[in-house]
Design an enzyme around this catalytic site. Structure first.
Site, PDB file in Angstrom:
ATOM      1  N   SER A  73      -4.801   9.777   7.052  1.00  0.00           N
ATOM      2  CA  SER A  73      -5.290   8.926   7.989  1.00  0.00           C
ATOM      3  C   SER A  73      -6.906   8.939   7.933  1.00  0.00           C
ATOM      4  O   SER A  73      -7.495   8.203   8.411  1.00  0.00           O
ATOM      5  CB  SER A  73      -4.584   9.020   9.525  1.00  0.00           C
ATOM      6  OG  SER A  73      -5.301  10.275  10.140  1.00  0.00           O
ATOM      7  N   GLY A  93      -4.864  13.668  15.545  1.00  0.00           N
ATOM      8  CA  GLY A  93      -3.986  14.239  16.254  1.00  0.00           C
ATOM      9  C   GLY A  93      -2.821  13.621  16.461  1.00  0.00           C
ATOM     10  O   GLY A  93      -1.361  13.952  16.567  1.00  0.00           O
ATOM     11  N   ASP A  94      -3.151  12.236  16.773  1.00  0.00           N
ATOM     12  CA  ASP A  94      -2.082  11.210  17.298  1.00  0.00           C
ATOM     13  C   ASP A  94      -1.169  10.948  15.781  1.00  0.00           C
ATOM     14  O   ASP A  94       0.042  10.840  15.842  1.00  0.00           O
ATOM     15  CB  ASP A  94      -2.518  10.021  17.768  1.00  0.00           C
ATOM     16  CG  ASP A  94      -3.346  10.101  18.857  1.00  0.00           C
ATOM     17  OD1 ASP A  94      -3.098  10.981  19.932  1.00  0.00           O
ATOM     18  OD2 ASP A  94      -4.316   9.218  19.026  1.00  0.00           O
ATOM     19  N   VAL A 149      -8.128  -0.159  24.173  1.00  0.00           N
ATOM     20  CA  VAL A 149      -8.823  -0.943  23.040  1.00  0.00           C
ATOM     21  C   VAL A 149      -9.858   0.237  22.724  1.00  0.00           C
ATOM     22  O   VAL A 149     -10.629   0.509  23.408  1.00  0.00           O
ATOM     23  CB  VAL A 149      -9.168  -2.303  23.739  1.00  0.00           C
ATOM     24  CG1 VAL A 149     -10.064  -2.752  22.472  1.00  0.00           C
ATOM     25  CG2 VAL A 149      -8.093  -2.990  23.640  1.00  0.00           C
ATOM     26  N   ASP A 150      -9.918   0.489  21.362  1.00  0.00           N
ATOM     27  CA  ASP A 150     -11.155   0.988  20.772  1.00  0.00           C
ATOM     28  C   ASP A 150     -12.129   0.657  20.449  1.00  0.00           C
ATOM     29  O   ASP A 150     -11.987  -0.238  19.760  1.00  0.00           O
ATOM     30  CB  ASP A 150     -10.490   2.225  19.719  1.00  0.00           C
ATOM     31  CG  ASP A 150      -9.541   3.383  20.086  1.00  0.00           C
ATOM     32  OD1 ASP A 150      -9.259   3.478  21.250  1.00  0.00           O
ATOM     33  OD2 ASP A 150      -8.944   3.692  19.167  1.00  0.00           O
ATOM     34  N   GLU A 184      -2.969  10.541  29.285  1.00  0.00           N
ATOM     35  CA  GLU A 184      -3.889   9.465  29.710  1.00  0.00           C
ATOM     36  C   GLU A 184      -3.350   8.551  30.742  1.00  0.00           C
ATOM     37  O   GLU A 184      -3.618   7.619  30.992  1.00  0.00           O
ATOM     38  CB  GLU A 184      -4.145   8.628  28.531  1.00  0.00           C
ATOM     39  CG  GLU A 184      -5.184   9.447  27.559  1.00  0.00           C
ATOM     40  CD  GLU A 184      -5.594   8.588  26.204  1.00  0.00           C
ATOM     41  OE1 GLU A 184      -6.567   8.798  25.762  1.00  0.00           O
ATOM     42  OE2 GLU A 184      -4.842   7.804  25.838  1.00  0.00           O
TER      43      GLU A 184
HETATM   44  O1  RIB Z   1      -6.530  10.125  20.081  1.00  0.00           O
HETATM   45  C1  RIB Z   1      -7.600   9.316  19.786  1.00  0.00           C
HETATM   46  C2  RIB Z   1      -7.499   8.246  21.116  1.00  0.00           C
HETATM   47  O2  RIB Z   1      -7.973   8.652  22.280  1.00  0.00           O
HETATM   48  C3  RIB Z   1      -8.134   6.877  20.732  1.00  0.00           C
HETATM   49  O3  RIB Z   1      -7.507   5.920  20.060  1.00  0.00           O
HETATM   50  C4  RIB Z   1      -8.648   6.566  22.103  1.00  0.00           C
HETATM   51  O4  RIB Z   1      -8.160   5.296  22.543  1.00  0.00           O
HETATM   52  C5  RIB Z   1      -8.331   7.740  22.966  1.00  0.00           C
HETATM   53  O5  RIB Z   1      -7.226   7.480  23.759  1.00  0.00           O
END
Ligand code: RIB
Length: 311
Positions: A285, A254-255, A13-14, A141
């Site tokens: 984005s 990047g995602d 959760v950001d 992660e």
């Molecule tokens: O790459 C961005 C992401 O990095 C964020 O959404 C945060 O949750 C971290 O995982």
């Protein structure tokens, strides 16, 4: 090649604070605004691909706290197969405090929480479904052993894997990721992995070549505002230009690139074309705040490409 994408990865959760500047040690500073959003590198990549219409399955772990249920619902609303997304009793969900400066630059901390509980046995439990995928996406992660195990499992079945070594950890054992089809670091991650500078395009190519010399098959370096670079053992590096936009928030760019890359790659099997597609999706984005909520749907992305004269 199957058109399904498997993501074995994190969710967070950001907790995003938009700041004028970082406070100094001991200083309290008011910041203009704050937002909560769904994030995590694995989840973000899954969501980007799903929003573009890809068939996506996710193997991930959430906490049994306030955030876990909402995270699961978010995936389901986006059409992501959550058969292998489970809550870990007693664990907290992963969270990411993020600080975004007026320039759009971000700084991210992660508290992995339930993501630490995604184990090799969980990949084995999802194996029958992962075996139907045309590409599997991994990030760092989750436990490294789970990453190594997934790569070895997929390589044994001829399923392509893209490893995004983010966040970079110096202890990543390059020997154990050689089964991956693509390694996709950004410049910071490339430097941490190789110990070499990667600030310029030429430096990034040299650093990527050092990984290719160690047996990495294909390195895709994301270069932020300079696009992306593909480095393989065959021929010169190939560069894909970025699209120039005014950045609002670069978190998750990047995602966005990798999720869009995956969606295009499983559909067409063309690496450079998928990189161009990813670069455009990432550019779009960063014109909006947040991570997943800044990612365009297929229709929104088509409208963006139209503004570039491409759709
Ligand atoms: O790459 C961005 C992401 O990095 C964020 O959404 C945060 O949750 C971290 O995982």
């Amino acid at each position: 090649m199957g058109a399904r994408i498997g993501v074995v990865g994190s969710n967070m959760v950001d907790l995003v604070t938009y700041i004028d500047r970082m406070p100094a040690a001991g200083e309290t500073l008011a910041a203009p605004s704050f937002a909560i959003g769904h994030g995590g590198k694995g989840a973000n990549q899954a969501v980007a691909a799903a929003k573009l219409g890809a068939d996506v399955m996710l193997v991930s772990r959430v906490g049994d706290d306030l955030f876990g249920g909402g995270t699961l619902r978010n995936f389901q609303e986006l059409g992501i197969d959550t058969t292998h997304v489970r809550a870990i009793p007693g664990a907290q969900s992963g969270v990411a405090p993020i600080f975004v400066e007026p320039s759009g630059e971000n700084r991210i901390l992660i508290v992995k929480g339930a993501n630490e509980h995604l184990l090799p046995a969980d990949v084995d439990a999802a194996a029958a479904d992962l075996a139907r995928c045309g590409l599997i996406l991994l990030q760092l992660e989750i436990p490294l052993e789970t990453v190594y195990h997934t790569i070895a499992w997929a390589a044994g079945r001829g399923i392509p894997v893209l490893l995004n070594p983010a966040p970079a950890v110096p202890e990543l054992d390059v020997e154990r990721i050689l089964g991956a089809t693509f390694l996709a670091p950004n410049q910071t991650e490339l430097t941490i992995l190789t110990g070499l500078p990667a600030e310029t395009r030429a430096q990034a190519e040299a650093a990527a070549r050092s990984l290719v010399a160690r047996g990495v098959k294909q390195v895709i370096v994301t270069l932020g505002g300079d696009g992306a670079l593909l480095v393989t053992a065959e021929g010169p590096a190939q560069h894909v230009a970025a699209v120039s936009v005014k950045p609002v928030d670069t978190s998750g760019a990047g995602d966005a690139f990798l999720g869009a890359f995956a969606q295009h790659y499983v559909a067409h099997g063309d690496t450079l074309a998928a990189m161009r597609w990813g670069a455009r999706y990432a550019a779009d984005s960063i014109t909006r705040p947040g991570t997943q909520k800044a990612f365009a749907t297929a229709a929104e992305f088509a409208a963006f490409r139209q503004t570039l004269g491409e759709a």
